[in-house]
Scaffold this motif. Structure first.
Motif, PDB file in Angstrom:
ATOM      1  N   GLY A 182       0.797  -1.224   0.000  1.00 42.75           N
ATOM      2  CA  GLY A 182       0.000   0.000   0.000  1.00 42.75           C
ATOM      3  C   GLY A 182       0.832   1.277   0.000  1.00 42.75           C
ATOM      4  O   GLY A 182       0.310   2.359   0.241  1.00 42.75           O
ATOM      5  N   LYS A 183       2.134   1.157  -0.299  1.00 38.98           N
ATOM      6  CA  LYS A 183       3.002   2.344  -0.317  1.00 38.98           C
ATOM      7  C   LYS A 183       2.978   2.989  -1.708  1.00 38.98           C
ATOM      8  O   LYS A 183       3.139   2.290  -2.722  1.00 38.98           O
ATOM      9  CB  LYS A 183       4.445   1.943   0.020  1.00 38.98           C
ATOM     10  CG  LYS A 183       4.598   1.306   1.384  1.00 38.98           C
ATOM     11  CD  LYS A 183       4.291   2.290   2.482  1.00 38.98           C
ATOM     12  CE  LYS A 183       4.422   1.630   3.848  1.00 38.98           C
ATOM     13  NZ  LYS A 183       3.905   2.479   4.921  1.00 38.98           N
ATOM     14  N   GLU A 184       2.825   4.294  -1.704  1.00 39.83           N
ATOM     15  CA  GLU A 184       2.772   4.995  -2.996  1.00 39.83           C
ATOM     16  C   GLU A 184       4.127   4.930  -3.708  1.00 39.83           C
ATOM     17  O   GLU A 184       5.175   5.131  -3.104  1.00 39.83           O
ATOM     18  CB  GLU A 184       2.386   6.467  -2.776  1.00 39.83           C
ATOM     19  CG  GLU A 184       2.263   7.194  -4.103  1.00 39.83           C
ATOM     20  CD  GLU A 184       1.830   8.647  -3.973  1.00 39.83           C
ATOM     21  OE1 GLU A 184       1.573   9.102  -2.840  1.00 39.83           O
ATOM     22  OE2 GLU A 184       1.756   9.308  -5.023  1.00 39.83           O
ATOM     23  N   ALA A 241       5.102  -5.247 -10.941  1.00 42.05           N
ATOM     24  CA  ALA A 241       4.795  -6.566 -10.366  1.00 42.05           C
ATOM     25  C   ALA A 241       3.684  -6.380  -9.327  1.00 42.05           C
ATOM     26  O   ALA A 241       2.544  -6.109  -9.703  1.00 42.05           O
ATOM     27  CB  ALA A 241       6.063  -7.184  -9.798  1.00 42.05           C
ATOM     28  N   GLY A 242       4.002  -6.472  -8.042  1.00 43.42           N
ATOM     29  CA  GLY A 242       2.976  -6.302  -7.006  1.00 43.42           C
ATOM     30  C   GLY A 242       2.606  -4.838  -6.855  1.00 43.42           C
ATOM     31  O   GLY A 242       3.169  -4.120  -6.036  1.00 43.42           O
ATOM     32  N   THR A 243       1.657  -4.408  -7.654  1.00 46.98           N
ATOM     33  CA  THR A 243       1.230  -3.002  -7.662  1.00 46.98           C
ATOM     34  C   THR A 243      -0.269  -2.950  -7.907  1.00 46.98           C
ATOM     35  O   THR A 243      -0.829  -3.874  -8.499  1.00 46.98           O
ATOM     36  CB  THR A 243       1.878  -2.232  -8.832  1.00 46.98           C
ATOM     37  OG1 THR A 243       1.585  -2.953 -10.038  1.00 46.98           O
ATOM     38  CG2 THR A 243       3.373  -2.077  -8.672  1.00 46.98           C
ATOM     39  N   LYS A 244      -0.904  -1.891  -7.461  1.00 41.32           N
ATOM     40  CA  LYS A 244      -2.291  -1.661  -7.884  1.00 41.32           C
ATOM     41  C   LYS A 244      -2.573  -0.160  -7.928  1.00 41.32           C
ATOM     42  O   LYS A 244      -1.807   0.631  -7.354  1.00 41.32           O
ATOM     43  CB  LYS A 244      -3.280  -2.395  -6.986  1.00 41.32           C
ATOM     44  CG  LYS A 244      -3.332  -1.883  -5.574  1.00 41.32           C
ATOM     45  CD  LYS A 244      -4.475  -2.563  -4.831  1.00 41.32           C
ATOM     46  CE  LYS A 244      -4.623  -1.931  -3.463  1.00 41.32           C
ATOM     47  NZ  LYS A 244      -5.569  -2.597  -2.606  1.00 41.32           N
ATOM     48  N   VAL A 293      -0.224   4.897  -7.985  1.00 46.72           N
ATOM     49  CA  VAL A 293       0.129   3.476  -8.059  1.00 46.72           C
ATOM     50  C   VAL A 293       0.752   3.127  -6.711  1.00 46.72           C
ATOM     51  O   VAL A 293       1.679   3.805  -6.255  1.00 46.72           O
ATOM     52  CB  VAL A 293       1.134   3.203  -9.199  1.00 46.72           C
ATOM     53  CG1 VAL A 293       1.554   1.737  -9.187  1.00 46.72           C
ATOM     54  CG2 VAL A 293       0.538   3.576 -10.547  1.00 46.72           C
ATOM     55  N   VAL A 294       0.225   2.095  -6.069  1.00 43.26           N
ATOM     56  CA  VAL A 294       0.764   1.708  -4.757  1.00 43.26           C
ATOM     57  C   VAL A 294       1.249   0.259  -4.796  1.00 43.26           C
ATOM     58  O   VAL A 294       0.819  -0.538  -5.628  1.00 43.26           O
ATOM     59  CB  VAL A 294      -0.295   1.878  -3.619  1.00 43.26           C
ATOM     60  CG1 VAL A 294      -0.750   3.319  -3.503  1.00 43.26           C
ATOM     61  CG2 VAL A 294      -1.481   0.942  -3.830  1.00 43.26           C
ATOM     62  N   SER A 295       2.175  -0.047  -3.877  1.00 47.05           N
ATOM     63  CA  SER A 295       2.709  -1.414  -3.822  1.00 47.05           C
ATOM     64  C   SER A 295       1.616  -2.355  -3.317  1.00 47.05           C
ATOM     65  O   SER A 295       0.760  -1.965  -2.518  1.00 47.05           O
ATOM     66  CB  SER A 295       3.930  -1.463  -2.911  1.00 47.05           C
ATOM     67  OG  SER A 295       3.564  -1.149  -1.581  1.00 47.05           O
TER      68      SER A 295
END
Ligand code: AMP
Ligand code: GLY
Length: 426
Positions: free
Chosen positions: A351-353, A370-373, A379-381
């Motif tokens: 959840g880190k920007e 990769a693990g992002t959304k 865009v956060v981790s």
């Protein structure tokens, strides 16, 4: 052509990035995808394990090809699920049938397959509760280190390299008597330790023919110099300097060809990517493992080096016409460096920007997510491995330095990457 890509990692972003470069692709969907695949097509919120929803989506959206990224749906039979249903039987699923995917899904199956087909691999024996006492005896008499492998999928954690007999016996007991790696892990392969350098070789198989893709080397440990715990992979290079024509020929003749003909002979349907985890022991290649998919982060260097239209290759795979295509590989060197969340592979934040993504465009480099959304506009981790930056260069060092430089322009809290990917080679 309408394509559904299944998965959510850096591997899937690299595949999506390549698929949409094809004129043959009219529409790409990714299930569930990530913040990177969203830039290539439409993300669909369906889990990779939800075959009912995936197949209903394919019918409703007239999908022609399903490309499966991760192993789990393959080992659980997504190929067979689509083939058995009247409404989806015509859809080409790129990936092996369930039985063939056991090459990855069961270590014992893979070892028996190699034994039947004379494919070089570490000497081994398999044990369960029924021959537990013999297993104890086998370990006591085994040279050190000794390798213990839980049979089923164990998210990369089911392999233990034990440097003394007491540890090996204790682990063996935990695996068989206490199901340390679950029910499937109550079968254990015990094998000899091979000392050498690992590499990853990939082919696309159509069940009759195969196309050799660029090889790669993965950097698995978290720490600089190959230290600390194993991860899913912290970076990759392609090509691999020690893979010359002589070594490659040994790989083809002793490993790839007997594998493809073994699959055919044993009626194991395989139309998809096949990953050979190999080890070079004094110039001789042996198989450490098979995977029924592409590697991650290897895909982030392998796919950008392929100059062919990927959709054309996938169609040739579906129609068993890979003998009619020739692979065209970019001769430049590619190095991918993975940025991970601090603490990975253990506990880590999400959840880190991620900052700097839009400003960071350098010729010769690609950022794979990769693990992002997406979180609104940000865009956060969303996982341990967050981004992979792939750069091209004339030397490994040049490409690696460019990837490192790119990553220095990006930021998220507690971001970490290995600055020495490829530094073991000149
Ligand atoms: P696997 O899940 O079979 O790929 O094993 C994970 C990792 O364990 C491999 O990538 C190797 O680094 C190591 N490994 C597995 N089997 C052996 C072996 N027989 N000898 C040495 N290392 C091994
Ligand atoms: N990078 C190794 C794997 O994908 O299994």
């Amino acid at each position: 052509m309408k394509i559904l890509l299944v998965g959510a990692g850096g591997r899937e972003h690299a595949l999506a990035w390549k698929i949409i470069q094809s004129n043959l692709c009219d529409k790409l969907f990714i299930a569930p995808g990530n913040a990177g695949t969203e830039k290539c097509g439409e993300n669909v919120d369906i889990k990779v394990s939800d075959f009912e929803k995936l197949s209903a989506f394919c019918v409703a959206n007239k999908i022609d090809i399903v490309v499966v990224g991760p192993e789990e749906p393959l080992v659980n039979g997504i190929y067979d699920f689509f083939k058995k249903k009247h409404a989806t039987a015509h859809i080409h699923v790129i990936g092996p049938a369930k039985e063939a995917a056991q090459l990855e899904g069961s270590k014992a199956f893979a070892k028996e397959f190699m034994r039947r087909n004379n494919i070089p691999t570490a000497a081994y024996k398999e044990f369960t509760a029924s021959n537990y006492e013999q297993g104890i005896e086998y370990i006591r008499n085994h040279t050190l280190p000794v390798v213990l492998k839980a049979d089923g999928l164990a998210a990369g954690k089911g392999v233990l390299i034990c440097t003394n007999h007491i540890e090996a016996l204790a682990e063996f007991e935990l695996m068989i008597q206490r199901a340390k790696f679950g029910e499937a892990g109550k079968k254990v392969v015990i094998e000899e330790f091979l000392d050498g350098i690992e590499l990853s070789v990939f082919v696309l198989s159509d069940g009759k023919n195969y196309l050799l893709l660029p090889e790669a080397k993965d950097y698995k440990r978290i720490g600089v110099g190959g230290t600390g715990p194993n991860t899913g992979g912290m970076g990759a290079i392609s090509p691999v300097p020690f893979v010359d024509d002589v070594f490659l020929n040994k790989i083809k003749v002793r490993i790839i060809e007997p594998t493809i003909s073994g699959l055919k002979k044993e009626k194991l349907e395989y139309k998809g990517f096949l990953f050979f985890g190999l080890i070079n022991v004094k110039g001789e290649p042996l198989v450490i493992e098979y995977n029924c998919r592409l590697g991650d982060p290897e895909t982030e260097v392998v796919i950008p080096r392929i100059k062919n239209d990927l959709v054309e290759l996938l169609i040739a795979t579906a129609h068993q016409k890979l003998d009619e295509v020739k692979i065209d590989v970019d001769p430049r060197i590619a190095v991918a460096v993975m940025a991970v969340s601090g603490g990975y592979p253990n506990e880590h934040a999400i959840g880190k920007e991620i900052e700097g993504l839009n400003d960071t465009v350098i010729e010769g480099s690609i950022i794979f997510y990769a693990g992002t959304k997406k979180d609104g506009d940000k865009v956060v981790s969303n996982g341990g491995r967050v981004l992979a930056v792939t750069s091209f260069g004339d030397t490994i060092r040049e490409a690696a330095e460019q990837s490192n430089y790119m990553l220095e322009q990006l930021y998220f809290e507690d971001m970490y990457f290995r600055e020495d990917i490829g530094y073991d080679f000149k």
